[in-house]
Design an enzyme around this catalytic site. Sequence first.
Site, short mmCIF file in Angstrom:
data_model
loop_
_atom_site.label_atom_id
_atom_site.label_comp_id
_atom_site.label_asym_id
_atom_site.label_seq_id
_atom_site.Cartn_x
_atom_site.Cartn_y
_atom_site.Cartn_z
N SER A 161 45.75 47.52 45.79
CA SER A 161 45.50 46.14 45.34
C SER A 161 44.00 45.90 45.18
CB SER A 161 46.16 45.16 46.30
OG SER A 161 46.26 43.88 45.71
N ASP A 256 55.81 44.55 39.67
CA ASP A 256 54.50 44.01 40.00
C ASP A 256 53.91 43.25 38.81
OD1 ASP A 256 51.98 43.53 41.05
OD2 ASP A 256 51.46 45.64 41.37
N HIS A 288 54.76 44.53 44.33
CA HIS A 288 53.40 44.83 44.76
C HIS A 288 53.34 45.26 46.24
CE1 HIS A 288 49.11 44.59 44.05
NE2 HIS A 288 48.93 43.82 45.11
#
Length: 315
Positions: A161, A256, A288
């Site tokens: 991320s 995601d 995610h």
Amino acid sequence: METEVAYDLFPMARIYKDGRVERLMGTATVSPSLDEKTDVRSKDVAISSDSAVSARLYIPNAAISSLHKLPILVYFHGGGFIVETAWSPLYHNYLNALVAEANIIAVSVDFRRAPENPLPAAYDDSWIALKWVASHFAGNGPEEWLNSHANLKKVFMAGDSAGGNIVHNMGIRLGEEKLNGIELPNAIMVHPYFWGNEPLPLETTDPKERSFAEGFWLATNPTTTGCDDPLVNPATDPRLSGLGFNRVLICVAKKDTLRQRNWHYKELLRESGWGGVVEVMEAPGEDHVFHLFNPGCDNAAKMMKKLVSFINDDK
């Protein structure tokens, strides 16, 4: 009177106009230990006496009494630059497992978080951490685990991320500025945080979803020009062809919001003239950072196997 919210990043955080930050997740911490399940030992170190940068180090317990030197993985945690730390149970548990599976040493970097320390603080801290790792190349650095047990010719970078975004930006910097003594030719970006002002084909056009994705960038980098800033949108970075990696693995999750950006990154690298090899692994049906929240699922196991093989293929 209730203070107005500047950025509502629920379920992760809320940032108020008076500067107050309400972190709604990622606040739990665990101490370093000898993990019984994986037989991995960890400890915390201060990376720099004149900065706030520190790290949690991980090493297979058996390696401490061995002469065999192990590859190093420098890891940058996610959390939108705002939540989570290197001490979070999510990351502690995942890195224990990854270190055991891959038989490596990990340096999990704890960088300063926004918005109290706006970007580029996290990037600056991450570069300091890389320089600290590099300071061990001659075997006389400040940390004995790295001096005695690390193979400084095999150094990898990884992050998820926002941490994946950090990996990319460290790669851009490596293309312009070398580290003394070591190279970092291999990088793993898991669901990296990239965005842009205009939707890509097949990317969400839902205003709420787009506002959430861009909110992290605007909240953490108040002087930014917006989501076409090269730091978050590699498509606008003329330096992309000089990315300082030879091999890149990008992990993507099918559900995601960032999926299209992650696939687009592969195309951008190819179109830029960058000379390295990029590989994408997509997890079907997953969202995610699913591997952190559900490390026991089949797709997390497959991803772990892929990360281990990516690291060990280059041993």
